[in-house]
Write a protein that holds these residues in place. Structure first.
Motif, PDB file in Angstrom:
ATOM      1  N   VAL A 182      34.620  41.136  39.720  1.00  0.00           N
ATOM      2  CA  VAL A 182      35.455  40.290  38.860  1.00  0.00           C
ATOM      3  C   VAL A 182      36.096  41.162  37.791  1.00  0.00           C
ATOM      4  O   VAL A 182      35.416  41.853  37.038  1.00  0.00           O
ATOM      5  CB  VAL A 182      34.614  39.173  38.209  1.00  0.00           C
ATOM      6  N   GLU A 183      37.424  41.126  37.738  1.00  0.00           N
ATOM      7  CA  GLU A 183      38.151  42.000  36.810  1.00  0.00           C
ATOM      8  C   GLU A 183      39.375  41.284  36.259  1.00  0.00           C
ATOM      9  O   GLU A 183      40.094  40.608  37.001  1.00  0.00           O
ATOM     10  CB  GLU A 183      38.582  43.286  37.523  1.00  0.00           C
ATOM     11  N   VAL A 184      39.610  41.434  34.956  1.00  0.00           N
ATOM     12  CA  VAL A 184      40.796  40.897  34.306  1.00  0.00           C
ATOM     13  C   VAL A 184      41.644  42.063  33.825  1.00  0.00           C
ATOM     14  O   VAL A 184      41.142  42.971  33.163  1.00  0.00           O
ATOM     15  CB  VAL A 184      40.426  39.981  33.118  1.00  0.00           C
ATOM     16  N   SER A 185      42.935  42.045  34.172  1.00  0.00           N
ATOM     17  CA  SER A 185      43.817  43.166  33.841  1.00  0.00           C
ATOM     18  C   SER A 185      45.145  42.649  33.309  1.00  0.00           C
ATOM     19  O   SER A 185      45.318  41.437  33.104  1.00  0.00           O
ATOM     20  CB  SER A 185      44.044  44.042  35.083  1.00  0.00           C
ATOM     21  N   ASN A 186      46.085  43.573  33.114  1.00  0.00           N
ATOM     22  CA  ASN A 186      47.426  43.228  32.646  1.00  0.00           C
ATOM     23  C   ASN A 186      47.374  42.409  31.358  1.00  0.00           C
ATOM     24  O   ASN A 186      47.971  41.338  31.258  1.00  0.00           O
ATOM     25  CB  ASN A 186      48.195  42.478  33.736  1.00  0.00           C
ATOM     26  N   LYS A 187      46.603  42.924  30.385  1.00  0.00           N
ATOM     27  CA  LYS A 187      46.469  42.288  29.066  1.00  0.00           C
ATOM     28  C   LYS A 187      45.953  40.857  29.164  1.00  0.00           C
ATOM     29  O   LYS A 187      46.407  39.943  28.470  1.00  0.00           O
ATOM     30  CB  LYS A 187      47.802  42.322  28.313  1.00  0.00           C
ATOM     31  N   GLY A 188      44.980  40.663  30.063  1.00  0.00           N
ATOM     32  CA  GLY A 188      44.339  39.368  30.187  1.00  0.00           C
ATOM     33  C   GLY A 188      45.072  38.348  31.022  1.00  0.00           C
ATOM     34  O   GLY A 188      44.688  37.180  31.048  1.00  0.00           O
ATOM     35  N   GLN A 189      46.110  38.774  31.758  1.00  0.00           N
ATOM     36  CA  GLN A 189      46.939  37.822  32.499  1.00  0.00           C
ATOM     37  C   GLN A 189      46.653  37.766  33.996  1.00  0.00           C
ATOM     38  O   GLN A 189      47.089  36.832  34.676  1.00  0.00           O
ATOM     39  CB  GLN A 189      48.423  38.150  32.280  1.00  0.00           C
ATOM     40  N   ILE A 190      45.934  38.754  34.529  1.00  0.00           N
ATOM     41  CA  ILE A 190      45.653  38.802  35.966  1.00  0.00           C
ATOM     42  C   ILE A 190      44.140  38.863  36.184  1.00  0.00           C
ATOM     43  O   ILE A 190      43.449  39.701  35.604  1.00  0.00           O
ATOM     44  CB  ILE A 190      46.315  40.018  36.638  1.00  0.00           C
ATOM     45  N   LEU A 191      43.639  37.955  37.013  1.00  0.00           N
ATOM     46  CA  LEU A 191      42.231  37.926  37.400  1.00  0.00           C
ATOM     47  C   LEU A 191      42.123  38.280  38.876  1.00  0.00           C
ATOM     48  O   LEU A 191      42.889  37.782  39.701  1.00  0.00           O
ATOM     49  CB  LEU A 191      41.647  36.525  37.167  1.00  0.00           C
ATOM     50  N   SER A 192      41.178  39.135  39.210  1.00  0.00           N
ATOM     51  CA  SER A 192      40.937  39.456  40.615  1.00  0.00           C
ATOM     52  C   SER A 192      39.436  39.432  40.887  1.00  0.00           C
ATOM     53  O   SER A 192      38.630  39.723  40.002  1.00  0.00           O
ATOM     54  CB  SER A 192      41.518  40.831  40.976  1.00  0.00           C
TER      55      SER A 192
END
Length: 209
Positions: A182-192
């Motif tokens: 579980v990872e959140v990227s792009n300044k909190g805008q993308i969850l994978s």
């Protein structure tokens, strides 16, 4: 500055730091997310010629920030090729079905790294809805057909697909019982995260921010 004022402002500053620290502990994945693209689910629905599902997921944490509630929902589009019969439509046709599904549950961290989640769904909350207005037919089926025939056909189509989709979704929910990486990227805008059986990487956009 008096001693009282010094203590007062010092306490306020400490409270502010504690509050900030508490807020900063909030998991980045908390919130509502929608998949960046529909998933092909035709393999799970044998009766469908094509089938896709646009998944949304909403995480809410508890007061201890050790778990919380989760809601999984989906917008489903299906097409099916059908051979006509003498009691309804004599020629082959294609039917398109639009459905929605949602189910509630809970989430917990699997381990100390907080990049793996365990989800448990309450299947008694599973709701599959097919609006009759979301059932459409190819134009050749409409030509010459009487409206009562089409109404009857739509009613039976809705009932059959609700049953099949409920079965397919109940089975597919097991793929979301464990979320890995579980990872959140792009300044909190993308969850994978990764689901299993079969393994697949899913990507979501944050909703409402």
């Amino acid at each position: 500055m008096t001693k009282f004022a010094s203590y007062f402002f010092g306490a306020c500053a400490l409270f502010g730091l504690v509050s900030l620290a508490s807020c900063s502990n909030k998991a980045e994945f908390i919130g509502e997310w929608t998949a960046t693209a529909p998933s092909d689910i035709a393999a799970q629905i044998p009766s469908a010629a094509t089938a896709s599902s646009l998944v949304s997921i909403n995480f809410i944490d508890n007061a201890q920030q050790t778990g919380g509630s989760a809601t999984l929902s989906s917008l489903i589009d299906i097409t099916q090729s059908v051979q006509g019969d003498s009691t309804t439509i004599e020629q082959p046709y294609e039917v398109s079905v639009a459905a929605t599904a949602n189910v509630g549950g809970t989430w917990l961290y699997k381990g100390d790294d907080h990049d793996e989640l365990l989800l448990t769904f309450d299947l008694s909350t599973l709701n599959v809805n097919i609006d009759k207005n979301g059932v459409t037919y190819t134009q050749n089926v409409l030509t010459g057909a009487q409206q009562p025939q089409l109404d009857s056909l739509t009613t039976s189509t809705v009932a059959a697909w609700k049953q099949e989709l409920t079965r397919a979704i109940r089975s597919d929910l097991s793929r979301f019982s464990e979320l890995d990486d579980v990872e959140v990227s792009n300044k909190g805008q993308i969850l994978s995260f990764e689901i299993h059986s079969p393994k697949a990487k899913m990507h979501f956009r944050r909703v409402g921010e």
